[in-house]
Design an enzyme around this catalytic site. Structure first.
Site, PDB file in Angstrom:
ATOM      1  N   GLU A 188      -0.726 -11.259   1.872  1.00  0.00           N
ATOM      2  CA  GLU A 188      -1.486 -10.584   2.851  1.00  0.00           C
ATOM      3  C   GLU A 188      -2.802 -11.262   3.216  1.00  0.00           C
ATOM      4  O   GLU A 188      -3.897 -10.933   2.852  1.00  0.00           O
ATOM      5  CB  GLU A 188      -1.568  -9.083   2.395  1.00  0.00           C
ATOM      6  CG  GLU A 188      -0.533  -8.423   2.308  1.00  0.00           C
ATOM      7  CD  GLU A 188      -0.833  -6.981   1.966  1.00  0.00           C
ATOM      8  OE1 GLU A 188      -1.998  -6.624   1.873  1.00  0.00           O
ATOM      9  OE2 GLU A 188      -0.090  -6.104   1.753  1.00  0.00           O
ATOM     10  N   GLU A 391       6.591  -5.899   0.243  1.00  0.00           N
ATOM     11  CA  GLU A 391       5.956  -4.655  -0.306  1.00  0.00           C
ATOM     12  C   GLU A 391       5.957  -3.433   0.735  1.00  0.00           C
ATOM     13  O   GLU A 391       6.407  -3.726   1.950  1.00  0.00           O
ATOM     14  CB  GLU A 391       4.326  -4.832  -0.284  1.00  0.00           C
ATOM     15  CG  GLU A 391       3.936  -5.705  -1.442  1.00  0.00           C
ATOM     16  CD  GLU A 391       2.514  -5.684  -1.365  1.00  0.00           C
ATOM     17  OE1 GLU A 391       1.616  -4.707  -1.057  1.00  0.00           O
ATOM     18  OE2 GLU A 391       1.899  -6.404  -1.759  1.00  0.00           O
TER      19      GLU A 391
HETATM   20  O1  IFM Z   1      -1.993  -2.407  -3.896  1.00  0.00           O
HETATM   21  C1  IFM Z   1      -1.835  -3.169  -2.535  1.00  0.00           C
HETATM   22  C2  IFM Z   1      -1.287  -4.457  -2.703  1.00  0.00           C
HETATM   23  O2  IFM Z   1      -2.169  -5.166  -3.703  1.00  0.00           O
HETATM   24  C3  IFM Z   1      -1.451  -5.210  -1.407  1.00  0.00           C
HETATM   25  N1  IFM Z   1      -0.786  -4.402  -0.294  1.00  0.00           N
HETATM   26  C4  IFM Z   1      -1.008  -3.038  -0.254  1.00  0.00           C
HETATM   27  C5  IFM Z   1      -0.848  -2.473  -1.589  1.00  0.00           C
HETATM   28  C6  IFM Z   1      -1.281  -0.870  -1.336  1.00  0.00           C
HETATM   29  O3  IFM Z   1      -2.623  -0.736  -0.954  1.00  0.00           O
END
Ligand code: IFM
Length: 489
Positions: A188, A391
């Site tokens: 990200e 994710e």
């Molecule tokens: O916890 C975070 C992660 O580190 C990065 N993506 C989003 C998740 C939830 O906010």
């Protein structure tokens, strides 16, 4: 047959199930600062998140990652949990300040040994590792070098950091490349750049839109340098990706103003990464929207775009919730933290609205169609490029019942809906190669501290006791069987 495959065969579903491809990666994801703790052990030095979390007022209740969920000492137990549940893959991140405490120079072998041992344990358990090189824990030395740094700070706003990242990537590839096939360079980068240097709700907490844009380019360049380093160290063997939190942006109305708001947010939220990584270019409208904030001609040097656009093998997609925007009005952006400073350079007047749908404990709306739309978009833009959902998950108000259970039905429903969307995309021809539930364990949720629980395994933070939630058992069965029920009873 491996033990996991044996169990899969034994539990193979009869009918009325959505079956995923046999080589689909079923896993969970974590990141180093959110789970490891042990921040001063074995040569590790502070990262920007150590500094930020120790700065009063930056993190809810003053929480820090000092102990986190003590994974640095409990990793064997955590791998055993994954094995028991039958997961076939695990995505973890390597802490740069464990490997290169000053962000430069030779590696600290003790730091690398931790990851060597972790990966060996995973492989022995039949779990495929996916290593993320950077999940936000920049060595503090690179943000504010003790000598030679500019007073305004360095970090991702300076080109040098991308070059250092390339060296760091070589060191990690040298140490783990014989064991790890799947790599993602950055997690990200939008958050690193725009929450870290724009709105300031993430480390290092700067609020300068020009700095945020410079950071975005240098993160892109770091990705390019990382890809080059991994290819050089692991010719022909590594599968490389970058994990982007793409924004599924929708207009509030069909008005031209709202369509224009979508275009702007898409430019600085998605295409600022997608275009250079997939096509080796930045888009003209991005340049135009932000020309008053950064000198792109000076920032992007000859050769940068070719490096950033070097071929990757997969695209990592992180998805939680869509966004609804309009050209004006009162803004309510639940997803990106509260700050008087906008994380959207050049689009400060765009207003965010609460999207429809039920909300998670983060107040993020639940909408699996956003995931499907993003998968279709990637497929349209780069047909054939495999996508890994690196994710997806939700925070819930979880607690352990007197019977010792955590009944997180909402999380099961969330994961089921999103896996169903993934399955439909696969049926429509989108090559989705895996799904990583965020997260294995409840952990340090950045500016929210320990107040938000994303894990499929509950952690009682004072005792560090782990309790698999109902979702862990449900997801474990999906992993073992390679299928989910068409509907939840
Ligand atoms: O916890 C975070 C992660 O580190 C990065 N993506 C989003 C998740 C939830 O906010």
């Amino acid at each position: 047959m491996t033990e996991v495959q044996d169990r899969r065969a034994a539990e193979a579903p009869a009918d009325d199930f959505l079956r995923f491809p046999p080589d689909f990666l079923w896993g969970t994801a974590t990141s180093a600062y959110q789970i490891e703790g042990a921040v001063a052990e074995d040569g590790r030095t502070p990262s920007i998140w150590d500094t930020f979390s120790h700065t009063p007022g930056k993190v809810n209740r003053g929480d820090t990652g000092d102990l986190a969920v003590d994974h640095y000492h409990r990793w064997r137990e955590d791998v055993a949990l994954m094995k028991d549940l039958g997961l076939s893959a695990y995505r973890f991140s390597v802490a740069w300040p464990r490997v290169q405490p000053t962000g430069r120079g030779p590696a600290v072998e003790r730091g690398l040994d931790f990851y060597r041992a972790l990966v060996d344990e995973l492989l022995a358990a039949g779990i495929t590792p996916l290593a993320t090189l950077y999940h936000w824990d920049l060595p503090q030395h690179l943000e504010t070098p003790s000598t030679g740094g500019s007073a305004a700070g360095g970090g991702w706003t300076v080109r040098e950091t991308a070059e250092r990242f390339g060296e760091y990537a070589s060191l990690v590839a040298g140490a783990l490349g014989d064991r790890v096939r799947h790599w993602t360079t950055l997690n990200e980068p939008w958050c690193s750049a725009f929450l870290g240097y724009g709105s300031g709700v993430h480390a290092p907490g700067r609020t300068d839109p020009g700095a945020a844009l410079r950071a975005a380019h240098h993160l892109n360049l770091a990705h390019g340098r990382g890809v080059a380093a991994l290819r050089a160290a692991l010719p022909g063997t590594a599968e490389l990706s970058v994990s982007l939190n793409l924004h599924q942006v929708r207009p509030l109305t069909d008005s031209p103003e709202d369509q224009e708001a979508v275009r702007r947010i898409d430019a600085v939220g998605n295409r600022i990464f997608l275009s250079p990584v997939l096509r080796g270019r930045y888009d003209t409208d991005l340049y135009q929207d932000t020309a008053h904030l950064v000198d792109w001609e000076q920032l992007v040097r000859p050769g940068d775009l070719a490096a950033i656009g070097a071929p990757i093998d997969q695209l990592g997609l992180n998805y939680y919730s869509p966004a609804v925007v309009s050209g004006s009005g009162a803004s309510r952006d639940n997803c990106h933290g509260s700050s008087e400073h906008s994380p959207w350079p050049g689009s400060e007047h765009v207003a965010f609205h609460q999207p429809p749908g039920e909300l998670t404990a983060m107040n993020w709306s639940i909408d699996p169609t956003g995931l499907r739309d993003l998968l279709d978009r990637i497929h349209l833009e780069r047909p054939g490029l495999p996508v890994i959902i690196t994710e997806n998950g939700m925070a819930c108000e979880d607690y352990v019942t007197p019977e010792g259970e955590v009944n997180d039905r909402d999380r099961i429903a969330f994961v089921h809906q999103h896996l169903t969307a993934v399955h439909r995309a696969i049926e429509a021809g989108v090559p989705v190669a895996g799904y990583f539930l965020w997260s294995l364990l409840d952990n340090f949720e950045w500016a929210y501290g320990y107040a938000k629980r994303f894990g499929m395994v509950h952690v009682d933070f004072p005792t560090q006791r782990r309790t698999p939630k109902d979702s862990a058992h449900w997801y474990g069965r999906a992993c073992r069987t390679g299928a989910v029920p068409r509907s939840l009873s």
